[in-house]
Design a protein around this motif. Structure first.
Motif, PDB file in Angstrom:
ATOM      1  N   ALA A 154      16.563  11.359  -1.258  1.00  0.00           N
ATOM      2  CA  ALA A 154      17.957  11.653  -1.615  1.00  0.00           C
ATOM      3  C   ALA A 154      18.933  10.683  -0.964  1.00  0.00           C
ATOM      4  CB  ALA A 154      18.299  13.082  -1.223  1.00  0.00           C
ATOM      5  N   TYR A 155      18.655  10.263   0.266  1.00  0.00           N
ATOM      6  CA  TYR A 155      19.608   9.423   1.002  1.00  0.00           C
ATOM      7  C   TYR A 155      19.806   8.072   0.317  1.00  0.00           C
ATOM      8  CZ  TYR A 155      18.667  12.925   4.576  1.00  0.00           C
ATOM      9  OH  TYR A 155      18.514  14.110   5.240  1.00  0.00           O
ATOM     10  N   LEU A 156      18.701   7.400   0.033  1.00  0.00           N
ATOM     11  CA  LEU A 156      18.817   6.110  -0.641  1.00  0.00           C
ATOM     12  C   LEU A 156      19.291   6.265  -2.083  1.00  0.00           C
ATOM     13  CD1 LEU A 156      15.955   3.634   0.387  1.00  0.00           C
ATOM     14  CD2 LEU A 156      18.398   3.509   0.836  1.00  0.00           C
ATOM     15  N   LEU A 157      18.947   7.369  -2.724  1.00  0.00           N
ATOM     16  CA  LEU A 157      19.414   7.612  -4.086  1.00  0.00           C
ATOM     17  C   LEU A 157      20.936   7.658  -4.127  1.00  0.00           C
ATOM     18  CD1 LEU A 157      19.062   8.283  -7.064  1.00  0.00           C
ATOM     19  CD2 LEU A 157      18.711  10.683  -6.401  1.00  0.00           C
ATOM     20  N   PHE A 158      21.526   8.359  -3.195  1.00  0.00           N
ATOM     21  CA  PHE A 158      22.992   8.450  -3.131  1.00  0.00           C
ATOM     22  C   PHE A 158      23.612   7.082  -2.870  1.00  0.00           C
ATOM     23  CE2 PHE A 158      26.893   8.922  -0.636  1.00  0.00           C
ATOM     24  CZ  PHE A 158      27.661   9.704  -1.491  1.00  0.00           C
TER      25      PHE A 158
ATOM     26  N   MET B 149      24.451  -6.587  -0.943  1.00  0.00           N
ATOM     27  CA  MET B 149      23.030  -6.842  -0.789  1.00  0.00           C
ATOM     28  C   MET B 149      22.575  -6.720   0.665  1.00  0.00           C
ATOM     29  SD  MET B 149      22.341  -6.924  -3.818  1.00  0.00           S
ATOM     30  CE  MET B 149      20.585  -6.892  -3.465  1.00  0.00           C
ATOM     31  N   LEU B 150      23.474  -6.966   1.610  1.00  0.00           N
ATOM     32  CA  LEU B 150      23.136  -6.714   3.014  1.00  0.00           C
ATOM     33  C   LEU B 150      22.907  -5.224   3.256  1.00  0.00           C
ATOM     34  CD1 LEU B 150      25.353  -8.978   5.314  1.00  0.00           C
ATOM     35  CD2 LEU B 150      22.859  -8.779   5.342  1.00  0.00           C
ATOM     36  N   ILE B 151      23.730  -4.388   2.635  1.00  0.00           N
ATOM     37  CA  ILE B 151      23.565  -2.936   2.764  1.00  0.00           C
ATOM     38  C   ILE B 151      22.210  -2.522   2.197  1.00  0.00           C
ATOM     39  CG2 ILE B 151      24.422  -0.684   1.978  1.00  0.00           C
ATOM     40  CD1 ILE B 151      27.250  -1.899   2.025  1.00  0.00           C
TER      41      ILE B 151
ATOM     42  N   PRO C 166       0.784  -1.240   0.000  1.00  0.00           N
ATOM     43  CA  PRO C 166       0.000   0.000   0.000  1.00  0.00           C
ATOM     44  C   PRO C 166       0.811   1.282   0.000  1.00  0.00           C
ATOM     45  CG  PRO C 166      -0.046  -1.037   2.168  1.00  0.00           C
ATOM     46  CD  PRO C 166       0.594  -2.016   1.238  1.00  0.00           C
ATOM     47  N   SER C 167       2.087   1.209   0.374  1.00  0.00           N
ATOM     48  CA  SER C 167       2.873   2.439   0.503  1.00  0.00           C
ATOM     49  C   SER C 167       4.107   2.408  -0.396  1.00  0.00           C
ATOM     50  CB  SER C 167       3.303   2.653   1.959  1.00  0.00           C
ATOM     51  OG  SER C 167       4.074   3.824   2.073  1.00  0.00           O
ATOM     52  N   PRO C 168       4.079   3.088  -1.548  1.00  0.00           N
ATOM     53  CA  PRO C 168       5.255   3.109  -2.425  1.00  0.00           C
ATOM     54  C   PRO C 168       6.451   3.829  -1.822  1.00  0.00           C
ATOM     55  CG  PRO C 168       3.590   4.655  -3.200  1.00  0.00           C
ATOM     56  CD  PRO C 168       2.952   3.861  -2.094  1.00  0.00           C
ATOM     57  N   THR C 169       6.221   4.664  -0.799  1.00  0.00           N
ATOM     58  CA  THR C 169       7.345   5.391  -0.195  1.00  0.00           C
ATOM     59  C   THR C 169       8.366   4.442   0.420  1.00  0.00           C
ATOM     60  OG1 THR C 169       6.147   5.613   1.903  1.00  0.00           O
ATOM     61  CG2 THR C 169       5.938   7.412   0.319  1.00  0.00           C
ATOM     62  N   ASN C 170       7.925   3.245   0.797  1.00  0.00           N
ATOM     63  CA  ASN C 170       8.854   2.290   1.404  1.00  0.00           C
ATOM     64  C   ASN C 170       9.903   1.771   0.434  1.00  0.00           C
ATOM     65  OD1 ASN C 170       6.027   1.287   3.127  1.00  0.00           O
ATOM     66  ND2 ASN C 170       7.817   2.097   4.163  1.00  0.00           N
ATOM     67  N   PHE C 171       9.714   2.022  -0.857  1.00  0.00           N
ATOM     68  CA  PHE C 171      10.663   1.544  -1.855  1.00  0.00           C
ATOM     69  C   PHE C 171      11.723   2.579  -2.203  1.00  0.00           C
ATOM     70  CE2 PHE C 171       6.950  -1.092  -2.221  1.00  0.00           C
ATOM     71  CZ  PHE C 171       7.475  -2.358  -2.402  1.00  0.00           C
ATOM     72  N   TYR C 172      11.607   3.774  -1.665  1.00  0.00           N
ATOM     73  CA  TYR C 172      12.656   4.775  -1.891  1.00  0.00           C
ATOM     74  C   TYR C 172      13.035   5.519  -0.619  1.00  0.00           C
ATOM     75  CZ  TYR C 172       8.587   7.941  -2.349  1.00  0.00           C
ATOM     76  OH  TYR C 172       7.421   8.635  -2.150  1.00  0.00           O
ATOM     77  N   MET C 173      12.548   5.050   0.526  1.00  0.00           N
ATOM     78  CA  MET C 173      12.949   5.600   1.809  1.00  0.00           C
ATOM     79  C   MET C 173      13.567   4.513   2.674  1.00  0.00           C
ATOM     80  SD  MET C 173       9.784   8.116   2.848  1.00  0.00           S
ATOM     81  CE  MET C 173      10.428   8.130   4.538  1.00  0.00           C
ATOM     82  N   SER C 174      14.437   4.909   3.569  1.00  0.00           N
ATOM     83  CA  SER C 174      15.071   3.969   4.478  1.00  0.00           C
ATOM     84  C   SER C 174      14.273   3.849   5.767  1.00  0.00           C
ATOM     85  CB  SER C 174      16.496   4.434   4.797  1.00  0.00           C
ATOM     86  OG  SER C 174      17.076   3.607   5.790  1.00  0.00           O
ATOM     87  N   SER C 175      14.374   2.692   6.409  1.00  0.00           N
ATOM     88  CA  SER C 175      13.741   2.508   7.719  1.00  0.00           C
ATOM     89  C   SER C 175      14.319   3.452   8.761  1.00  0.00           C
ATOM     90  CB  SER C 175      13.934   1.062   8.189  1.00  0.00           C
ATOM     91  OG  SER C 175      13.221   0.165   7.391  1.00  0.00           O
ATOM     92  N   TRP C 176      15.517   3.943   8.501  1.00  0.00           N
ATOM     93  CA  TRP C 176      16.228   4.736   9.505  1.00  0.00           C
ATOM     94  C   TRP C 176      15.999   6.235   9.342  1.00  0.00           C
ATOM     95  CZ3 TRP C 176      17.780   1.088  12.654  1.00  0.00           C
ATOM     96  CH2 TRP C 176      18.073  -0.175  12.121  1.00  0.00           C
TER      97      TRP C 176
ATOM     98  N   PHE D 110      19.459  -3.732   4.698  1.00  0.00           N
ATOM     99  CA  PHE D 110      19.362  -3.007   5.970  1.00  0.00           C
ATOM    100  C   PHE D 110      18.956  -1.548   5.779  1.00  0.00           C
ATOM    101  CE2 PHE D 110      22.255  -6.344   7.846  1.00  0.00           C
ATOM    102  CZ  PHE D 110      21.283  -6.854   8.692  1.00  0.00           C
ATOM    103  N   CYS D 111      19.217  -0.999   4.605  1.00  0.00           N
ATOM    104  CA  CYS D 111      18.890   0.405   4.383  1.00  0.00           C
ATOM    105  C   CYS D 111      17.537   0.596   3.706  1.00  0.00           C
ATOM    106  CB  CYS D 111      19.984   1.070   3.547  1.00  0.00           C
ATOM    107  SG  CYS D 111      21.561   1.228   4.412  1.00  0.00           S
ATOM    108  N   SER D 112      16.864  -0.488   3.344  1.00  0.00           N
ATOM    109  CA  SER D 112      15.556  -0.389   2.717  1.00  0.00           C
ATOM    110  C   SER D 112      14.461  -0.385   3.778  1.00  0.00           C
ATOM    111  CB  SER D 112      15.351  -1.552   1.740  1.00  0.00           C
ATOM    112  OG  SER D 112      16.317  -1.523   0.709  1.00  0.00           O
TER     113      SER D 112
END
Length: 272
Positions: A38-42, A167-169, A21-31, A172-174
């Motif tokens: 921008a953070y995950l993009l970098f 892939m661990l990075i 239901p939330s597309p933001t979870n695919f380009y934002m980090s849990s942290w 953990f960052c997704s």
């Protein structure tokens, strides 16, 4: 009782689908404490560029070092797995870039195709990367063999060790879910590679050293032994997927504790 409810809630046909239901979870980090892409993009851009450089290096260095035809590069699951890493990080970067420059990904009628492709690749690539690392260092490197699978020690570590770190990075960052029912996706990949080895064997294919197999432990002239190895590998790959689900759940549980705003935590793998 709670555990039974969680497992039952996941063992549903709809959980096999690539919908969330939330597309933001695919380009934002849990942290993250904000909603910037921008953070995950970098991070994803760096992982993509690194993976691409390693892939190109392996395509060039391995055939030249071993003095073999370029086509043999495509025989090995290590190279298939690293190609998956490049594709996964490429689509991850594309998702983050679209979110950053468009400011919004519309999921009114379901997730866009490129998000689904990224999620599918993500589900396949992480457990496959773990499997390659364990298989290589635990079995292939320790087995008695007459061929050298590691012509360059630095590249060897990058292909069979750093691959899992990359892939661990990403894991953990997704922030998007890793679901139990998605276990079939890495198994599809395993089935595709198994089918390739069968076709290659019966077509008279050989490895670069003239052996009638790609890997000594996957020798179709010994079908019983090979079927046992493949069955155990499939079970181990399923176990790797379960570990990924557990790591994603632990990731979000820790992130939830650290943040008062838990709007970005949506791993639903164990949610009843």
């Amino acid at each position: 009782m709670l555990w039974n409810e969680c497992v039952k809630s996941q063992c549903q046909l709809r959980k096999c689908l690539l919908e969330h239901p939330s597309p933001t979870n695919f380009y934002m980090s849990s942290w993250q404490s904000n909603r910037s892409a921008a953070y995950l993009l970098f991070l994803r851009t760096f992982l993509f560029l690194y993976s691409t450089c390693v892939l190109l290096a392996s395509i060039i260095v391995v055939p030249l070092t071993l003095n073999i035809h370029f086509g043999y590069w495509f025989l090995y699951v290590t190279h298939w797995g690293f190609l998956l890493i490049v594709l996964t990080t490429a689509f991850a970067t594309a998702v983050s870039a679209l979110a950053y420059f468009k400011r919004h990904i519309d999921a009114t009628f379901g997730l866009p195709w490129y998000v689904k492709v990224y999620w599918l690749l993500y589900n396949i690539t992480i457990p496959v990367a773990f499997l390659i690392t364990v298989f290589y260092w635990g079995i292939l490197r320790t087995a008695k063999k007459s061929v050298n699978y590691a012509p360059n020690p630095v590249l060897d570590v990058m292909l069979h060790g750093v691959n899992s770190v990359v892939m661990l990075i990403e894991l953990f960052c997704s922030a998007h879910p890793s679901r139990l029912m998605h276990v079939m996706q890495p198994l599809w990949f395993a089935g595709a590679y198994m089918l390739f080895t069968i076709i290659y064997y019966f077509a008279g294919g050989q490895d670069p050293w003239g052996n009638p197999f790609i890997y000594p432990v996957v020798d179709w002239s010994k079908p019983e032994q090979t079927l046992v190895v493949i069955t155990l590998t499939a079970l181990f790959l399923a176990l790797m997927h379960l570990i990924v689900v557990g790591l994603a759940s632990a990731r979000d549980a820790i992130a939830k504790r650290r943040q008062s705003d838990t709007a970005g935590v949506y791993n639903d793998a164990f949610t009843p």
